[in-house]
Design an enzyme around this catalytic site. Structure first.
Site, PDB file in Angstrom:
ATOM      1  N   PHE A  16       0.880  -1.210  -0.083  1.00  0.00           N
ATOM      2  CA  PHE A  16      -0.138  -0.200  -0.044  1.00  0.00           C
ATOM      3  C   PHE A  16       0.711   1.173   0.187  1.00  0.00           C
ATOM      4  CE2 PHE A  16      -1.835   2.795   3.535  1.00  0.00           C
ATOM      5  CZ  PHE A  16      -2.501   3.707   2.620  1.00  0.00           C
ATOM      6  N   ILE A  17       1.722   1.569   1.136  1.00  0.00           N
ATOM      7  CA  ILE A  17       2.455   2.472   1.195  1.00  0.00           C
ATOM      8  C   ILE A  17       3.758   2.605   0.118  1.00  0.00           C
ATOM      9  CG2 ILE A  17       3.737   4.104   2.636  1.00  0.00           C
ATOM     10  CD1 ILE A  17       2.262   2.872   4.833  1.00  0.00           C
ATOM     11  N   ASP A  36      10.525  -6.626  -3.453  1.00  0.00           N
ATOM     12  CA  ASP A  36       9.227  -7.280  -2.740  1.00  0.00           C
ATOM     13  C   ASP A  36       9.174  -8.561  -2.896  1.00  0.00           C
ATOM     14  OD1 ASP A  36       6.176  -7.462  -1.826  1.00  0.00           O
ATOM     15  OD2 ASP A  36       6.412  -5.221  -1.764  1.00  0.00           O
ATOM     16  N   GLY A  41       1.983  -7.811  -0.430  1.00  0.00           N
ATOM     17  CA  GLY A  41       1.696  -6.786  -1.676  1.00  0.00           C
ATOM     18  C   GLY A  41       1.080  -7.426  -2.918  1.00  0.00           C
ATOM     19  N   ASP A  61      13.443 -11.379  -1.100  1.00  0.00           N
ATOM     20  CA  ASP A  61      12.842 -11.523   0.369  1.00  0.00           C
ATOM     21  C   ASP A  61      13.930 -10.683   1.183  1.00  0.00           C
ATOM     22  OD1 ASP A  61      12.400 -12.149   3.115  1.00  0.00           O
ATOM     23  OD2 ASP A  61      11.241 -13.838   2.169  1.00  0.00           O
ATOM     24  N   ILE A  62      13.574  -9.577   1.971  1.00  0.00           N
ATOM     25  CA  ILE A  62      14.414  -8.952   2.822  1.00  0.00           C
ATOM     26  C   ILE A  62      14.970  -9.773   3.942  1.00  0.00           C
ATOM     27  CG2 ILE A  62      13.717  -6.774   2.362  1.00  0.00           C
ATOM     28  CD1 ILE A  62      12.327  -6.991   5.415  1.00  0.00           C
ATOM     29  N   GLN A  81      10.022   0.296   3.588  1.00  0.00           N
ATOM     30  CA  GLN A  81       8.776  -0.222   3.956  1.00  0.00           C
ATOM     31  C   GLN A  81       8.330  -1.390   4.189  1.00  0.00           C
ATOM     32  OE1 GLN A  81       6.917   2.887   4.228  1.00  0.00           O
ATOM     33  NE2 GLN A  81       8.941   3.638   3.517  1.00  0.00           N
ATOM     34  N   TYR A 149       4.362  -7.157  17.262  1.00  0.00           N
ATOM     35  CA  TYR A 149       4.606  -6.101  16.374  1.00  0.00           C
ATOM     36  C   TYR A 149       5.538  -4.866  16.644  1.00  0.00           C
ATOM     37  CZ  TYR A 149       3.630  -2.835  12.676  1.00  0.00           C
ATOM     38  OH  TYR A 149       3.572  -1.395  11.697  1.00  0.00           O
ATOM     39  N   LYS A 153       8.868  -2.946  16.159  1.00  0.00           N
ATOM     40  CA  LYS A 153       8.944  -1.581  15.266  1.00  0.00           C
ATOM     41  C   LYS A 153       9.726  -0.772  16.350  1.00  0.00           C
ATOM     42  CE  LYS A 153       7.037  -1.880  11.306  1.00  0.00           C
ATOM     43  NZ  LYS A 153       7.927  -1.169  10.293  1.00  0.00           N
TER      44      LYS A 153
HETATM   45  P1  NAD Z   1       1.651  -3.761   3.055  1.00  0.00           P
HETATM   46  O1  NAD Z   1       1.602  -4.894   3.580  1.00  0.00           O
HETATM   47  O2  NAD Z   1       0.504  -3.057   1.987  1.00  0.00           O
HETATM   48  O3  NAD Z   1       3.172  -3.396   2.693  1.00  0.00           O
HETATM   49  C1  NAD Z   1       4.200  -4.152   3.086  1.00  0.00           C
HETATM   50  C2  NAD Z   1       4.803  -4.813   1.697  1.00  0.00           C
HETATM   51  O4  NAD Z   1       6.136  -5.322   2.328  1.00  0.00           O
HETATM   52  C3  NAD Z   1       3.967  -5.518   0.966  1.00  0.00           C
HETATM   53  O5  NAD Z   1       4.110  -5.364  -0.395  1.00  0.00           O
HETATM   54  C4  NAD Z   1       4.870  -6.877   1.173  1.00  0.00           C
HETATM   55  O6  NAD Z   1       4.791  -7.838   0.117  1.00  0.00           O
HETATM   56  C5  NAD Z   1       6.342  -6.691   1.647  1.00  0.00           C
HETATM   57  N1  NAD Z   1       7.197  -7.407   2.276  1.00  0.00           N
HETATM   58  C6  NAD Z   1       6.567  -8.354   3.192  1.00  0.00           C
HETATM   59  N2  NAD Z   1       7.504  -9.190   4.011  1.00  0.00           N
HETATM   60  C7  NAD Z   1       8.608  -9.110   3.091  1.00  0.00           C
HETATM   61  C8  NAD Z   1       9.723  -9.634   2.786  1.00  0.00           C
HETATM   62  N3  NAD Z   1      10.219 -10.543   3.663  1.00  0.00           N
HETATM   63  N4  NAD Z   1      10.740  -9.299   1.671  1.00  0.00           N
HETATM   64  C9  NAD Z   1      10.299  -8.485   0.922  1.00  0.00           C
HETATM   65  N5  NAD Z   1       9.218  -7.727   0.853  1.00  0.00           N
HETATM   66  C10 NAD Z   1       8.365  -8.015   2.045  1.00  0.00           C
HETATM   67  O7  NAD Z   1       1.600  -2.490   4.360  1.00  0.00           O
HETATM   68  P2  NAD Z   1       1.493  -1.212   4.338  1.00  0.00           P
HETATM   69  O8  NAD Z   1       0.395  -0.666   4.984  1.00  0.00           O
HETATM   70  O9  NAD Z   1       2.044  -0.308   3.090  1.00  0.00           O
HETATM   71  O10 NAD Z   1       2.955  -0.772   5.329  1.00  0.00           O
HETATM   72  C11 NAD Z   1       4.320  -0.280   5.065  1.00  0.00           C
HETATM   73  C12 NAD Z   1       5.229  -0.248   6.037  1.00  0.00           C
HETATM   74  O11 NAD Z   1       4.436   0.822   6.947  1.00  0.00           O
HETATM   75  C13 NAD Z   1       5.185  -1.472   7.018  1.00  0.00           C
HETATM   76  O12 NAD Z   1       6.525  -1.279   7.453  1.00  0.00           O
HETATM   77  C14 NAD Z   1       4.399  -1.367   8.195  1.00  0.00           C
HETATM   78  O13 NAD Z   1       4.722  -1.874   9.319  1.00  0.00           O
HETATM   79  C15 NAD Z   1       4.563   0.534   8.171  1.00  0.00           C
HETATM   80  N6  NAD Z   1       3.354   1.062   8.910  1.00  0.00           N
HETATM   81  C16 NAD Z   1       2.141   0.980   8.536  1.00  0.00           C
HETATM   82  C17 NAD Z   1       1.046   1.587   9.068  1.00  0.00           C
HETATM   83  C18 NAD Z   1      -0.426   1.607   8.185  1.00  0.00           C
HETATM   84  O14 NAD Z   1      -1.372   2.211   8.689  1.00  0.00           O
HETATM   85  N7  NAD Z   1      -0.605   1.303   7.046  1.00  0.00           N
HETATM   86  C19 NAD Z   1       1.155   2.029  10.165  1.00  0.00           C
HETATM   87  C20 NAD Z   1       2.392   1.859  10.859  1.00  0.00           C
HETATM   88  C21 NAD Z   1       3.430   1.451  10.264  1.00  0.00           C
END
Ligand code: NAD
Length: 326
Positions: A16-17, A36, A41, A61-62, A81, A149, A153
């Site tokens: 998303f972000i 990613d 995602g 994968d990270i 992200q 979680y 963080k």
């Molecule tokens: P999201 O799940 O849409 O995006 C996370 C992305 O990371 C996905 O595309 C996923 O496939 C990828 N990912 C996960 N594990 C992975 C791995 N092992 N290797 C490579 N890629 C991997 O979530 P989002 O809402 O876009 O969140 C993005 C970031 O912001 C995250 O770090 C999340 O913890 C943080 N965050 C989000 C919010 C919110 O309200 N959405 C609030 C606080 C923090």
């Protein structure tokens, strides 16, 4: 469009972000690499960028250090992200959340350090405030974490600080507060509340609010988050780096109010939605009653000036869901 030789790595760029960040920086002609593994995602979030010569997708994968080393090659800035979001997911499977959010984060830090990236900007979280009852939340007063979680963080922040001090890296953590907007996934057991409720209302189903609905959140529209990432990246204020910032609008809305706005905005497309009743369920483990950010630090050090109050962002988000997912 001006040419821009700056290269950015956006981990989690299919999420998303991350996909919104890809979109924004590609429009500004930056060179954007997305790393990613599509755990949460989606390819459809980034498909539109595939024909852009400035866009590179690295599927990986990270948790794999070599993948991280490859991803940071010739990169100026990292916007990290990638993580497994969701408090309930981390309660269900703390091990995997730890692996991705801490080991994966460490891999990205080490790779970025070794490649000499200019700055490492990462998604931190308001969950770091834990059980602190202080309102509004100011960056240096936190409580005890309330979920696996939240621990991950917070550990990210601790490692980023140590890497700054020990290896002279520049890092900035952005503590996101309940981000919402276009492309946020409405599906799955761990969907965030706004997209989930939008989809339910569009399908004439009753949304279920955990608790009496008087809990409140500083819901933050995606464009405010993009602005913070850009400011964190371009800031030349030496006092602004190696620290963390609340990333929010700085206002709070109760769950009941949020649903009522949703019904109002959606009923402009389908008048029957105004009549859908809301159901109240039990409170959820790990939830804090209220969340509200002070954004004074970001205003002062980064010149942050969020453009989207909650209701303006919500109108945009509702319109996007109606046009794209109805
Ligand atoms: P999201 O799940 O849409 O995006 C996370 C992305 O990371 C996905 O595309 C996923 O496939 C990828 N990912 C996960 N594990 C992975 C791995 N092992 N290797 C490579 N890629 C991997 O979530 P989002 O809402 O876009 O969140 C993005 C970031 O912001 C995250 O770090 C999340 O913890 C943080 N965050 C989000 C919010 C919110 O309200 N959405 C609030 C606080 C923090």
């Amino acid at each position: 469009m001006t040419n821009n030789n700056t290269s950015i790595l956006i981990t989690g760029g299919a999420g998303f972000i991350g996909s919104n960040l890809c979109d924004y920086f590609l429009a500004k002609a930056y060179k954007v690499t997305c790393l990613d593994n599509f755990a949460t995602g989606h390819r459809h979030n980034i498909e539109a960028f595939f024909s852009n010569p400035n866009f590179t997708l690295l599927e990986g994968d990270i948790r794999d250090p070599q993948t991280c080393a490859k991803a940071v090659k010739n990169i100026d800035y990292v916007l990290h992200q990638a993580a497994l979001g969701s408090v309930p997911r981390s309660i269900q499977d703390p091990f995997t959340t730890n692996e991705v959010n801490i080991t994966g984060f460490m891999n990205m830090l080490i790779a970025s350090r070794d490649a000499g990236v200019k700055r490492f900007i990462y998604a931190a979280s308001s969950s770091t405030y834990g059980d602190s009852e202080n309102l509004p939340k100011v960056e240096d007063i936190i409580g005890k974490p309330l979920s696996p979680y939240a621990i991950t963080k917070y550990v990210n922040e601790l490692y980023a600080e140590i890497f700054s001090k020990t290896y002279g890296m520049e890092t900035i953590g952005l503590r996101y507060f309940n981000v919402f907007g276009r492309r946020q996934d409405p599906n799955g057991a761990y969907a965030a509340v706004i997209p989930k409720f939008v989809m339910q209302l569009m399908q004439h189903e009753s949304p279920v609010i955990n608790g009496d609905g008087n809990y409140s959140r500083d819901f933050t529209y995606i464009d405010n988050v993009i602005q913070m990432n850009e400011l964190a990246m371009i800031s030349d204020n030496p006092a602004a780096v190696n620290t963390v910032y609340n990333t929010a609008f700085g206002d709070r809305t109760t769950l009941n109010e949020m649903v009522s706005y949703l019904k109002t905005y959606l009923s402009e497309f389908d008048s029957e939605i105004a009549e859908i009743p809301v159901i109240h369920g039990p409170n959820r483990a790990g939830d804090i009653p209220h969340s509200l950010a002070s954004i004074e630090k970001a205003k002062k050090l980064l010149n942050y000036n969020p453009k989207f109050p909650f209701q303006d962002g919500l109108k945009e988000a509702v319109k996007w869901y109606w046009e794209n997912l109805k």
